[in-house]
Design a protein around this motif. Structure first.
Motif, PDB file in Angstrom:
ATOM      1  N   PRO A 187       1.136  -1.290   0.088  1.00 61.58           N
ATOM      2  CA  PRO A 187      -0.158   0.406  -0.041  1.00 61.58           C
ATOM      3  C   PRO A 187       0.700   1.001   0.013  1.00 61.58           C
ATOM      4  O   PRO A 187       0.422   2.345  -0.078  1.00 61.58           O
ATOM      5  N   ALA A 188       1.642   1.179   0.648  1.00 61.41           N
ATOM      6  CA  ALA A 188       2.504   2.406   0.369  1.00 61.41           C
ATOM      7  C   ALA A 188       3.305   2.191  -1.174  1.00 61.41           C
ATOM      8  O   ALA A 188       3.399   3.993  -1.035  1.00 61.41           O
ATOM      9  N   THR A 210      -5.508   4.148  -7.463  1.00 61.99           N
ATOM     10  CA  THR A 210      -5.351   5.470  -6.459  1.00 61.99           C
ATOM     11  C   THR A 210      -5.364   6.753  -6.948  1.00 61.99           C
ATOM     12  O   THR A 210      -6.330   7.953  -6.040  1.00 61.99           O
ATOM     13  N   HIS A 270       3.353   9.350   8.057  1.00 67.02           N
ATOM     14  CA  HIS A 270       3.007   8.213   6.132  1.00 67.02           C
ATOM     15  C   HIS A 270       2.630   7.636   6.740  1.00 67.02           C
ATOM     16  O   HIS A 270       1.573   6.730   6.055  1.00 67.02           O
ATOM     17  N   ARG A 320      -5.312   5.258   4.142  1.00 69.12           N
ATOM     18  CA  ARG A 320      -5.825   5.104   2.552  1.00 69.12           C
ATOM     19  C   ARG A 320      -5.711   3.695   2.571  1.00 69.12           C
ATOM     20  O   ARG A 320      -7.050   3.851   1.608  1.00 69.12           O
ATOM     21  N   GLN A 321      -6.062   3.327   2.820  1.00 65.85           N
ATOM     22  CA  GLN A 321      -6.392   1.993   2.309  1.00 65.85           C
ATOM     23  C   GLN A 321      -7.399   1.647   2.484  1.00 65.85           C
ATOM     24  O   GLN A 321      -8.403   0.536   1.611  1.00 65.85           O
ATOM     25  N   PRO A 358       8.704   9.203   3.393  1.00 67.14           N
ATOM     26  CA  PRO A 358       8.473   7.554   3.521  1.00 67.14           C
ATOM     27  C   PRO A 358       9.449   7.438   4.925  1.00 67.14           C
ATOM     28  O   PRO A 358       9.896   7.322   4.788  1.00 67.14           O
ATOM     29  N   SER A 393      -0.137   3.838  -3.076  1.00 67.16           N
ATOM     30  CA  SER A 393      -0.236   5.492  -2.913  1.00 67.16           C
ATOM     31  C   SER A 393       0.935   6.615  -2.893  1.00 67.16           C
ATOM     32  O   SER A 393       0.822   7.854  -2.617  1.00 67.16           O
ATOM     33  N   HIS A 394       2.163   6.179  -3.198  1.00 70.42           N
ATOM     34  CA  HIS A 394       3.530   7.102  -3.529  1.00 70.42           C
ATOM     35  C   HIS A 394       2.493   8.419  -3.872  1.00 70.42           C
ATOM     36  O   HIS A 394       3.349   9.505  -2.853  1.00 70.42           O
ATOM     37  N   VAL A 429      -0.843   5.996   4.953  1.00 70.00           N
ATOM     38  CA  VAL A 429      -0.871   5.156   3.956  1.00 70.00           C
ATOM     39  C   VAL A 429      -1.865   4.018   4.970  1.00 70.00           C
ATOM     40  O   VAL A 429      -2.584   3.052   4.127  1.00 70.00           O
ATOM     41  N   TYR A 432       0.161  10.258  -2.523  1.00 74.04           N
ATOM     42  CA  TYR A 432       0.484  10.800  -1.563  1.00 74.04           C
ATOM     43  C   TYR A 432       0.937  12.104  -1.443  1.00 74.04           C
ATOM     44  O   TYR A 432       1.489  13.353  -0.659  1.00 74.04           O
TER      45      TYR A 432
END
Length: 408
Positions: free
Chosen positions: A232-233, A283, A370, A377-378, A365, A236-237, A374, A240
């Motif tokens: 997910p990180a 995303t 952060h 955000r899921q 990150p 989704s970067h 993350v 972000y």
């Protein structure tokens, strides 16, 4: 100029143009037919624009010499793009490309002086920006000029300080605007400007200078090490970075252009590339601040060319022999439809990136902020809002924020 922003607006989708034959060395011997083959590939998957990179020292080899032949070659490429319905954004100072720096001899060796601070160099650069911008503005399919590709990569070989960096960029954006008021004039930085506390280009530069904000999302900056190519990180970067940019701007309606995003190996193995593209685009395209997506890059790099980092060879949507790769098919699918935008919550950020650039590590990150973003955000789209604006109802409404969350 003021750029109108409605939400959701049609997204722009394009590619950073890397010629399939000869990489950017092809500017030394340009071929309209080679450009046509490449642009046919890109138009064929529904893209509407390309970002192109003339090489600065080959057009301005001396501070007082700007070669008309180099300008004509650029105009020829722009005209070929028009044949395929592609609009064009021109990056001016290359500058930095794929781990190589292209600087004119008049800022090197016995003439070494900072691109950002030396008065004579700045005068020469301003003349270049003015001349090239006026030239490309004669073509109706040109919509933007950017000062250069990640110009902050030229530091520290070209010493500068935050005030000097901001002044340099503001002056040149002003030159470009005066030369071509109808074009977007932009300032482009890589993500150290957002994450590195000591970097001499600040987040405020990105969101205050130029007609919209640009961000470059690369997961080899450490994000992929957090949870792998499809975590997910990682996927989704891009979203972000768009959110950090939107939260830092004083204007809640300022659009953000995802000007570079790609699937670099080995961070994203070939087997995972299609899914990485699919998840990343699903995303970020839901973000109401997003103006458009420009993929890095159009075509692979020919392995006959030596000394590039390994990851640079396979970043293309197409191979050098014009075969569409899985990333191209996923990008083509994303072109067809933007996800519906609705209300979304925002996570309050305790760092004001405008006034506290020395705290950039606190949003980088892997930071606690952060990680919490993350995690949340899921569950769906999630904005970022600074603490100073978390109670400003008009501002929240302008950004489509309907609830405010704090870190657990």
């Amino acid at each position: 100029m003021t750029l109108p922003c409605t939400s959701p607006a049609p997204l722009r989708f394009g590619a950073n143009y890397v010629p399939s034959a000869g990489w950017f060395y092809s500017w030394l011997d340009p071929s309209a037919d080679a450009f046509r083959r490449d642009f046919e590939d890109l138009a064929g998957i529904g893209l509407d624009h390309v970002r192109v990179f003339p090489i600065w020292p080959w057009i301005q080899p001396n501070r007082t010499l700007i070669r008309q032949r180099g300008i004509d070659d650029l105009l020829g490429l722009i005209d070929v793009a028009a044949e395929f319905g592609l609009s064009v954004a021109v990056d001016l100072l290359q500058g930095h490309l794929s781990s190589f720096d292209f600087l004119p001899s008049w800022v090197l060796t016995w003439h070494r002086r900072s691109v950002f601070t030396d008065p004579a160099v700045r005068d020469g650069v301003a003349a270049y920006v003015d001349t090239l911008t006026r030239a490309v503005a004669t073509r109706d399919n040109v919509f933007a000029v950017t000062l250069g590709n990640e110009v902050d990569n030229l530091w520290p070989a070209n010493p500068t300080a935050p005030e000097e960096s901001a002044r340099w960029a503001a002056e040149l954006v002003g030159v470009a605007r005066a030369a071509a008021p109808r074009l977007l004039s932009l300032h482009s930085l890589y993500d150290a400007a957002w994450y590195d506390p000591g970097h001499p280009f600040h987040p405020a530069d990105s969101v205050d200078l130029g007609d919209l904000t640009t961000v470059h999302s690369w997961v080899f900056n450490g994000v992929s090490a957090l949870d792998g190519p499809l975590g997910p990180a990682t996927v989704s970067h891009a979203d972000y970075l768009v959110e950090l940019a939107a939260a830092t701007s004083l204007d809640p309606a300022r659009p953000v252009w995802l000007q570079e995003v790609g699937a670099p190996r080995p961070d994203v193995p070939e087997a995972d590339a299609a899914e990485f593209v699919r998840r990343t685009l699903a995303t970020v395209t839901a973000n109401p601040a997003l103006w458009g997506v420009t993929w890095w890059c159009s075509h692979d790099l020919d392995r006959a060319l030596a000394d590039f980092p390994e990851r640079e060879y396979d970043l293309g949507l197409f191979t050098v022999d014009h075969r569409a790769k899985p990333a191209a098919r996923e990008l083509a699918a994303a072109v067809r439809e933007r996800p519906a935008a609705g209300g979304r919550p925002a996570l309050v950020c305790g760092v004001d990136l405008r006034s506290e650039p020395d705290r950039r590590a606190d949003v980088a990150p892997g930071s606690a902020f952060h990680a919490e973003w993350v995690r949340l955000r899921q569950a769906g789209p999630l904005a970022v809002v600074s603490a100073s604006r978390a109670a400003d109802s008009a501002y929240l409404a302008a950004r489509g924020i309907d609830a405010v969350l704090t870190q657990a």
